[in-house]
Design a protein around this motif. Structure first.
Motif, mmCIF file in Angstrom:
data_model
loop_
_atom_site.group_PDB
_atom_site.id
_atom_site.type_symbol
_atom_site.label_atom_id
_atom_site.label_comp_id
_atom_site.label_asym_id
_atom_site.label_seq_id
_atom_site.Cartn_x
_atom_site.Cartn_y
_atom_site.Cartn_z
ATOM 1 N N LEU A 98 0.809 -1.238 0.000
ATOM 2 C CA LEU A 98 0.000 0.000 0.000
ATOM 3 C C LEU A 98 0.833 1.275 0.000
ATOM 4 N N MET A 99 2.151 1.124 0.051
ATOM 5 C CA MET A 99 3.067 2.269 -0.103
ATOM 6 C C MET A 99 2.842 3.333 0.969
ATOM 7 N N ARG A 100 2.448 2.874 2.166
ATOM 8 C CA ARG A 100 2.288 3.823 3.274
ATOM 9 C C ARG A 100 3.663 4.128 3.856
ATOM 10 N N ILE A 101 3.802 5.329 4.383
ATOM 11 C CA ILE A 101 5.088 5.747 4.934
ATOM 12 C C ILE A 101 4.991 5.766 6.452
ATOM 13 N N ILE A 102 5.976 5.145 7.089
ATOM 14 C CA ILE A 102 5.998 5.093 8.550
ATOM 15 C C ILE A 102 7.175 5.942 9.037
ATOM 16 N N GLY A 156 11.611 6.050 -4.908
ATOM 17 C CA GLY A 156 11.728 4.636 -5.226
ATOM 18 C C GLY A 156 11.035 4.235 -6.517
ATOM 19 N N GLY A 157 11.081 2.941 -6.780
ATOM 20 C CA GLY A 157 10.570 2.425 -8.044
ATOM 21 C C GLY A 157 9.275 1.643 -7.919
ATOM 22 N N MET A 158 8.678 1.637 -6.729
ATOM 23 C CA MET A 158 7.464 0.842 -6.511
ATOM 24 C C MET A 158 6.240 1.743 -6.473
ATOM 25 N N LEU A 159 5.172 1.302 -7.102
ATOM 26 C CA LEU A 159 3.900 2.010 -6.944
ATOM 27 C C LEU A 159 2.744 1.033 -7.091
ATOM 28 N N VAL A 212 -3.861 6.319 -7.085
ATOM 29 C CA VAL A 212 -2.447 5.952 -7.267
ATOM 30 C C VAL A 212 -1.767 6.050 -5.902
ATOM 31 N N LEU A 213 -1.080 4.975 -5.513
ATOM 32 C CA LEU A 213 -0.382 4.963 -4.220
ATOM 33 C C LEU A 213 1.115 5.019 -4.511
ATOM 34 N N LEU A 266 -6.539 -3.834 -6.750
ATOM 35 C CA LEU A 266 -5.212 -3.232 -6.555
ATOM 36 C C LEU A 266 -4.165 -3.932 -7.426
ATOM 37 N N VAL A 267 -3.378 -3.130 -8.115
ATOM 38 C CA VAL A 267 -2.275 -3.638 -8.946
ATOM 39 C C VAL A 267 -0.993 -3.011 -8.408
ATOM 40 N N ARG A 268 0.087 -3.820 -8.329
ATOM 41 C CA ARG A 268 1.362 -3.269 -7.849
ATOM 42 C C ARG A 268 2.408 -3.387 -8.956
ATOM 43 N N ALA A 269 3.143 -2.317 -9.176
ATOM 44 C CA ALA A 269 4.168 -2.349 -10.220
ATOM 45 C C ALA A 269 5.541 -2.086 -9.637
#
Ligand code: P1T
Length: 380
Positions: free
Chosen positions: A147-151, A294-297, A272-273, A356-359
Motif C-alpha cells: 500500500l506504499m504507506r510511509i511510517i 523509489g521504483g514501486m507504486l 495511485v499509491l 489493486l495492482v502493484r508495479a
C-alpha cells in the motif's frame, strides 16, 4: 567514502595473491587447520566464507551499520532475527507487510509461543497503545508492501526504545541508496537482497544489519547455529548488483515518477499509491527520511479483479510476476499473488483490495513502459 565508492570498494580490495579486482567466489566448504583445533579466520563455510564476508562488510557500510550478516533469503533473515526472541515474547508488527512475513509470523512463529499484534504504524500512537510488558520487538516496513504507506521511523524508534523493544525495519522497498533506517533510530535493518540489491532477478538472498554489538553477537551466533546462509555464488551476484545500485535507483525513481504521473491522468485509475506524488499526505516524512521515492507504486483500477486481469493480459513489456527491484518492470495483483496468504476479510479491511495492482518499475526506456500501459488501458 560516499555511497557508490563504498558499493564498489568496501570489503572488495583486490585479492592479495593474484591481484584479482573482483572478489573471488570461494566455493570451499571447509578450510585447513594448521594444527587440530587451531583455527584461522575461516573454518567452515556455514560459519564464515570469504565471498560472504565481502558482501556482509559492503552491505553494513551501505546501511551506515557496523555489522552485516547475509542470509539465504529475505525470509531466512527475518526468521533468524525473530529467533532472538523467546517463547512468550510479544511482537508489534505493521499491519501492511509482505504476505510472506505475515505468514511466517502467523503460521510458523505463533506455534513456537511468540505473540503478534498488528497495528497501523502510520499513527505511532497505535504502536504505543499496543505495548505490553512482554513486548520485545517492533517490526515495520516503510514504504509498506503493497500500500506504499510511509511510517515515521524516528517516532516509532522512540516508542520502541521506551518499551525496551528492538525496532526492526525491512528496508527492501527503498534499498540503502534511498533510506538508512539505522540513522533514524532502528536497531536492525533487514533486506530481501533478491530485490534492488541484487537488482537483476537472478538470485534469492537476505541480509540483516545492525550497529549494536549486543545484537550482532547473538544474531551472528544464530546465523551459524540455524544455518540459513547464502552460497558464495549468490553472494558474488549480490556484490555485483550492488556496484550499480546508485545508478539503477536513480533511473527506477525517475521512471516510477513518470509512470505515477501518467497513471494519475487515466480515467480508469481510481487511486495511485506512490510516495513521489507532490500531494502525498506524508510528504514531510518522505522528505525527512527518504532520499527519493523509489521504483514501486500501486494503483486501483475501476472494474475490480476482472478489469485487472484484462489489463495485465495486454502487457508486453511489464511482466506479470511476483518480486520486485530488478532492472525489468514487473507487475502483479497482490490479492491473488504476493498477499494471497492474508485472509480475504483482513486484506479488504487493510485496503489490499481486489482491484489493486502493484508495479515494480524497471529501468527500461520510460516511453516503452507508458506505451505498454496504454495498450492495457485501451482494453478497459
Ligand atoms: O523472497 P525473499 O528474498 O525471501 O524476501 C521476502 C521479502 C521480505 N520483505 C519484503 C518487503 C518483501 O517484499 C519480500 C519478498 N517480496 C516479494 C516476493 C514480493 O513480490 O513482494
Amino acid at each position: 567514502m560516499r555511497f557508490s565508492t563504498k558499493a564498489i570498494h568496501v570489503g572488495q580490495d583486490p585479492e592479495p595473491e593474484t591481484g584479482s579486482v573482483t572478489v573471488p567466489v570461494f566455493l570451499a566448504s571447509t578450510y585447513r587447520q594448521s594444527e587440530p583445533g587451531k583455527e584461522g579466520k575461516y573454518v567452515y563455510s556455514r560459519t564464515a566464507n570469504p565471498t560472504r564476508t565481502a558482501l556482509e562488510e559492503c552491505l553494513a557500510s551501505l546501511e551506515e551499520g557496523k555489522y552485516g550478516l547475509a542470509f539465504s533469503s529475505g525470509m531466512a533473515a527475518t526468521t533468524t532475527v525473530l529467533m532472538l526472541l523467546r517463547k512468550g515474547d510479544h511482537v508489534i508488527a505493521g499491519d501492511d507487510i509482505y504476505g510472506g512475513t505475515y505468514r511466517l509470523f502467523e503460521k510458523v512463529l505463533r506455534n513456537y509461543g511468540l505473540q503478534f499484534t498488528y497495528v497501523d504504524p502510520q499513527d505511532p500512537s497505535n504502536v504505543e497503545k499496543a505495548v505490553r510488558k512482554n513486548t520485545r520487538l517492533v517490526w515495520i516496513e516503510t514504504p509498506t508492501n503493497p500500500l506504499m504507506r510511509i511510517i515515521d521511523i524516528k517516532r516509532i524508534s522512540k516508542i520502541s526504545r521506551k518499551a525496551h523493544a528492538l525496532l526492526v525495519v525491512d528496508n527492501t522497498f527503498m534499498s540503502p541508496y534511498l533510506q538508512n533506517p539505522l540513522s533514524h533510530g532502528a536497531d536492525i535493518v533487514v533486506h530481501s537482497t533478491t530485490k534492488y540489491l541484487g537488482g537483476h532477478s537472478d538470485l534469492i538472498g537476505g541480509a540483516a544489519i545492525t550497529n549494536d554489538t549486543k545484537i550482532h553477537e547473538p544474531l551472528s551466533f544464530l546465523q551459524n547455529a540455524v544455518g540459513a546462509v547464502p552460497g558464495p555464488l549468490d553472494c558474488y551476484l549480490v556484490l555485483r548488483g550492488v556496484k550499480t545500485l546508485a545508478v539503477r535507483m536513480e533511473r527506477h525513481c525517475q521512471n516510477a515518477k513518470a509512470i505515477g504521473e501518467y497513471l494519475l491522468k487515466q480515467s480508469k485509475v481510481e487511486r495511485v499509491l506512490f510516495p513521489g506524488l507532490p500531494d502525498h499526505p506524508q510528504r514531510d516524512i518522505v522528505r525527512r527520511q527518504m532520499r527519493g521515492s523509489g521504483g514501486m507504486l500501486s494503483f486501483q483500477l475501476s472494474g475490480g479483479f476482472n478489469s485487472c486481469k484484462k489489463f495485465l493480459k495486454q502487457l508486453r513489456v511489464f511482466t506479470v510476476a511476483e518480486s520486485l527491484g530488478g532492472v525489468e518492470s514487473l507487475i502483479e495483483h497482490p490479492a491473488s499473488m504476493t498477499h494471497a496468504s492474508i485472509p480475504r476479510e483482513r486484506r479488504v479491511e487493510l485496503g489490499v483490495s481486489d482491484n489493486l495492482v502493484r508495479a515494480s518499475v524497471g529501468i527500461e526506456d520510460v516511453e516503452d513502459l507508458v506505451s505498454d500501459l496504454e495498450r492495457g488501458f485501451r482494453q478497459l
